[in-house]
Design a protein around this motif. Sequence first.
Motif, short mmCIF file in Angstrom:
data_model
loop_
_atom_site.label_atom_id
_atom_site.label_comp_id
_atom_site.label_asym_id
_atom_site.label_seq_id
_atom_site.Cartn_x
_atom_site.Cartn_y
_atom_site.Cartn_z
N ARG A 45 0.81 -1.21 0.00
CA ARG A 45 0.00 0.00 0.00
C ARG A 45 0.85 1.27 0.00
O ARG A 45 0.35 2.36 0.20
N GLY A 46 2.16 1.11 -0.18
CA GLY A 46 3.03 2.27 -0.37
C GLY A 46 3.79 2.74 0.86
O GLY A 46 4.53 3.71 0.77
N LEU A 47 3.61 2.09 2.00
CA LEU A 47 4.39 2.48 3.16
C LEU A 47 5.82 1.98 3.01
O LEU A 47 6.07 1.03 2.27
N GLN A 48 6.74 2.62 3.70
CA GLN A 48 8.14 2.25 3.59
C GLN A 48 8.62 1.65 4.91
O GLN A 48 8.28 2.14 5.98
N PRO A 49 9.45 0.60 4.83
CA PRO A 49 10.00 0.02 6.06
C PRO A 49 11.13 0.89 6.59
O PRO A 49 12.01 1.31 5.84
N VAL A 50 11.07 1.22 7.87
CA VAL A 50 12.12 2.02 8.51
C VAL A 50 12.52 1.35 9.82
O VAL A 50 11.76 0.58 10.39
#
Length: 73
Positions: A45-50
Motif C-alpha cells: 500500500r506504499g508504506l516504507q520500512p524504517v
Amino acid sequence: VLSLDAAAQPLGRLLDHAAGNTPWMLVSGPEGGLSAEEESLLLQRGLQPVSLGDRVLRAETAAIAAVTRLVLA
C-alpha cells in the motif's frame, strides 16, 4: 512501518530527505514486530520500512521514540 528487517532504512535518513510538508503515518507493531504478512500488506500500500537503529525496542518504547523523531525532524 517500523520494521525489524535488516534492509529497512533508518527513520532519520528518510526524514532528512523528505520534503518539508510531507504527511506522515507511522505503523508500529506489537512486541516482536508485525508478521511478515502484515508488513507485506502495508508495503504493498506504499508504506516504507524504517528502523530505529540496531537495537530492538519494546513496542511501547519504539512508538514513542519514532514519534519523537518525527516531531523533531
